[in-house]
Write a protein that holds these residues in place. Structure first.
Motif, PDB file in Angstrom:
ATOM      1  N   ASN A  56      -5.107  -2.552 -39.165  1.00 13.48           N
ATOM      2  CA  ASN A  56      -6.231  -1.735 -38.726  1.00 13.48           C
ATOM      3  C   ASN A  56      -7.169  -2.555 -37.860  1.00 13.48           C
ATOM      4  OD1 ASN A  56      -6.257   0.938 -40.485  1.00 13.48           O
ATOM      5  ND2 ASN A  56      -5.548  -0.737 -41.780  1.00 13.48           N
ATOM      6  N   ARG A  57      -7.635  -1.926 -36.777  1.00 11.28           N
ATOM      7  CA  ARG A  57      -8.648  -2.544 -35.927  1.00 11.28           C
ATOM      8  C   ARG A  57      -9.718  -1.495 -35.666  1.00 11.28           C
ATOM      9  NH1 ARG A  57      -8.414  -3.659 -29.595  1.00 11.28           N
ATOM     10  NH2 ARG A  57      -8.862  -1.472 -29.746  1.00 11.28           N
ATOM     11  N   ILE A  58     -10.944  -1.857 -35.972  1.00 12.02           N
ATOM     12  CA  ILE A  58     -12.075  -0.981 -35.684  1.00 12.02           C
ATOM     13  C   ILE A  58     -12.946  -1.691 -34.662  1.00 12.02           C
ATOM     14  CG2 ILE A  58     -14.118   0.177 -36.599  1.00 12.02           C
ATOM     15  CD1 ILE A  58     -12.664   0.291 -39.314  1.00 12.02           C
ATOM     16  N   LYS A  59     -13.201  -1.004 -33.568  1.00 19.81           N
ATOM     17  CA  LYS A  59     -14.056  -1.522 -32.499  1.00 19.81           C
ATOM     18  C   LYS A  59     -15.219  -0.545 -32.364  1.00 19.81           C
ATOM     19  CE  LYS A  59     -14.046  -1.986 -27.455  1.00 19.81           C
ATOM     20  NZ  LYS A  59     -13.221  -1.805 -26.247  1.00 19.81           N
ATOM     21  N   PHE A  60     -16.444  -1.056 -32.361  1.00 16.34           N
ATOM     22  CA  PHE A  60     -17.565  -0.139 -32.201  1.00 16.34           C
ATOM     23  C   PHE A  60     -18.695  -0.771 -31.413  1.00 16.34           C
ATOM     24  CE2 PHE A  60     -18.087  -2.234 -36.295  1.00 16.34           C
ATOM     25  CZ  PHE A  60     -19.425  -2.592 -36.338  1.00 16.34           C
ATOM     26  N   HIS A  63     -22.484   3.822 -28.888  1.00 21.48           N
ATOM     27  CA  HIS A  63     -22.208   5.259 -28.939  1.00 21.48           C
ATOM     28  C   HIS A  63     -20.743   5.601 -29.148  1.00 21.48           C
ATOM     29  CE1 HIS A  63     -26.313   6.148 -27.791  1.00 21.48           C
ATOM     30  NE2 HIS A  63     -26.202   5.260 -26.832  1.00 21.48           N
ATOM     31  N   ALA A  64     -19.921   4.622 -29.554  1.00 21.55           N
ATOM     32  CA  ALA A  64     -18.491   4.898 -29.735  1.00 21.55           C
ATOM     33  C   ALA A  64     -17.895   4.003 -30.814  1.00 21.55           C
ATOM     34  CB  ALA A  64     -17.741   4.686 -28.423  1.00 21.55           C
ATOM     35  N   LEU A  65     -16.860   4.531 -31.460  1.00 25.15           N
ATOM     36  CA  LEU A  65     -16.094   3.786 -32.444  1.00 25.15           C
ATOM     37  C   LEU A  65     -14.629   4.122 -32.216  1.00 25.15           C
ATOM     38  CD1 LEU A  65     -16.760   3.104 -36.112  1.00 25.15           C
ATOM     39  CD2 LEU A  65     -14.653   4.299 -35.562  1.00 25.15           C
ATOM     40  N   GLU A  66     -13.782   3.106 -32.215  1.00 20.41           N
ATOM     41  CA  GLU A  66     -12.338   3.287 -32.080  1.00 20.41           C
ATOM     42  C   GLU A  66     -11.661   2.745 -33.325  1.00 20.41           C
ATOM     43  OE1 GLU A  66     -10.376   1.985 -28.383  1.00 20.41           O
ATOM     44  OE2 GLU A  66     -12.411   1.594 -27.659  1.00 20.41           O
ATOM     45  N   LEU A  67     -10.730   3.513 -33.859  1.00 18.95           N
ATOM     46  CA  LEU A  67      -9.914   3.075 -34.980  1.00 18.95           C
ATOM     47  C   LEU A  67      -8.466   3.085 -34.526  1.00 18.95           C
ATOM     48  CD1 LEU A  67      -9.190   2.437 -37.943  1.00 18.95           C
ATOM     49  CD2 LEU A  67      -9.297   4.904 -38.376  1.00 18.95           C
ATOM     50  N   THR A  68      -7.808   1.936 -34.598  1.00 18.35           N
ATOM     51  CA  THR A  68      -6.400   1.813 -34.241  1.00 18.35           C
ATOM     52  C   THR A  68      -5.647   1.349 -35.479  1.00 18.35           C
ATOM     53  OG1 THR A  68      -7.007   1.209 -31.984  1.00 18.35           O
ATOM     54  CG2 THR A  68      -4.751   0.736 -32.665  1.00 18.35           C
ATOM     55  N   ARG A  69      -4.613   2.103 -35.847  1.00 16.96           N
ATOM     56  CA  ARG A  69      -3.773   1.756 -36.999  1.00 16.96           C
ATOM     57  C   ARG A  69      -2.344   1.630 -36.501  1.00 16.96           C
ATOM     58  NH1 ARG A  69      -4.333   5.447 -41.886  1.00 16.96           N
ATOM     59  NH2 ARG A  69      -4.109   3.483 -43.005  1.00 16.96           N
ATOM     60  N   HIS A  76      -4.526   6.080 -32.645  1.00 22.87           N
ATOM     61  CA  HIS A  76      -5.686   5.523 -31.958  1.00 22.87           C
ATOM     62  C   HIS A  76      -6.719   6.644 -31.915  1.00 22.87           C
ATOM     63  CE1 HIS A  76      -8.072   4.514 -28.250  1.00 22.87           C
ATOM     64  NE2 HIS A  76      -8.265   3.477 -29.030  1.00 22.87           N
ATOM     65  N   MET A  77      -7.745   6.543 -32.771  1.00 23.60           N
ATOM     66  CA  MET A  77      -8.772   7.571 -32.870  1.00 23.60           C
ATOM     67  C   MET A  77     -10.019   7.085 -32.151  1.00 23.60           C
ATOM     68  SD  MET A  77      -8.198   8.489 -36.877  1.00 23.60           S
ATOM     69  CE  MET A  77      -9.067  10.041 -36.946  1.00 23.60           C
ATOM     70  N   LEU A  78     -10.571   7.931 -31.296  1.00 26.73           N
ATOM     71  CA  LEU A  78     -11.764   7.594 -30.529  1.00 26.73           C
ATOM     72  C   LEU A  78     -12.889   8.549 -30.908  1.00 26.73           C
ATOM     73  CD1 LEU A  78     -13.197   5.972 -28.334  1.00 26.73           C
ATOM     74  CD2 LEU A  78     -12.147   7.491 -26.643  1.00 26.73           C
ATOM     75  N   PHE A  79     -13.961   7.980 -31.430  1.00 30.71           N
ATOM     76  CA  PHE A  79     -15.156   8.733 -31.793  1.00 30.71           C
ATOM     77  C   PHE A  79     -16.223   8.384 -30.758  1.00 30.71           C
ATOM     78  CE2 PHE A  79     -12.736   7.804 -35.558  1.00 30.71           C
ATOM     79  CZ  PHE A  79     -12.810   8.946 -36.342  1.00 30.71           C
ATOM     80  N   GLU A  80     -16.554   9.340 -29.891  1.00 31.50           N
ATOM     81  CA  GLU A  80     -17.590   9.150 -28.879  1.00 31.50           C
ATOM     82  C   GLU A  80     -18.667  10.198 -29.117  1.00 31.50           C
ATOM     83  OE1 GLU A  80     -15.902   7.723 -24.750  1.00 31.50           O
ATOM     84  OE2 GLU A  80     -14.813   9.499 -25.459  1.00 31.50           O
TER      85      GLU A  80
END
Length: 148
Positions: A56-60, A63-69, A76-80
């Motif tokens: 798992n990698r979480i980048k934030f 105004h955005a957060l990315e979760l890559t599993r 690859h989930m992108l929360f903007e």
């Protein structure tokens, strides 16, 4: 913040009919670093029934957060903030099309702790499923405060 961290990842999914919330919480050890204006959290997760870990990698950022599993599941989930993003969630049981309509991202940072709150609506195969919330609580290992 130190490199070695403890991560509490809580999820809330609100029932659209009665307003009750289903809670899920995981606490794990991981690594933290800050690069080019973004925070990164790395950790491995063992899923029930599988021997290989899911990476798992979480980048934030503001105004955005990315979760890559990657591993038994791949996504690859992108929360903007104020945007809807679509992604394919690949599982051993098949693919699921997910829509993520992010309403708000809030980050609070202290010297030994970072908390991230993400409020979003979740769609599965273009159908609304639920309003959800992710709460990340990242603390330096060795911090005397307990993760709540």
């Amino acid at each position: 913040m130190t490199k070695d961290v403890l991560i509490s990842l809580r999820g809330l999914q609100f029932d659209q009919n009665d307003g009750d919330a289903e809670k899920i919480e995981t606490i794990m050890a991981g690594s933290y670093y800050f690069k080019n204006g973004n925070h990164y959290i790395l950790f491995d997760e063992i899923m029930e029934g599988f021997t290989e870990p899911v990476k798992n990698r979480i980048k934030f950022g503001e105004h955005a957060l990315e979760l890559t599993r990657s591993g038994a599941v791949n996504v690859h989930m992108l929360f903007e903030e104020n945007r809807k993003n679509m992604t394919s969630y690949n599982t051993p049981y098949g693919n699921i099309l997910i829509g993520i309509n992010t309403k708000k991202i809030h980050i609070a940072q202290e010297s030994e702790r970072i908390t991230v709150n993400v409020d979003y609506a979740l769609d599965i195969n273009y159908e609304y499923l639920a309003d959800c919330q992710i709460v990340l609580d990242i603390r330096a290992r060795g911090s005397i405060e307990k993760i709540i």
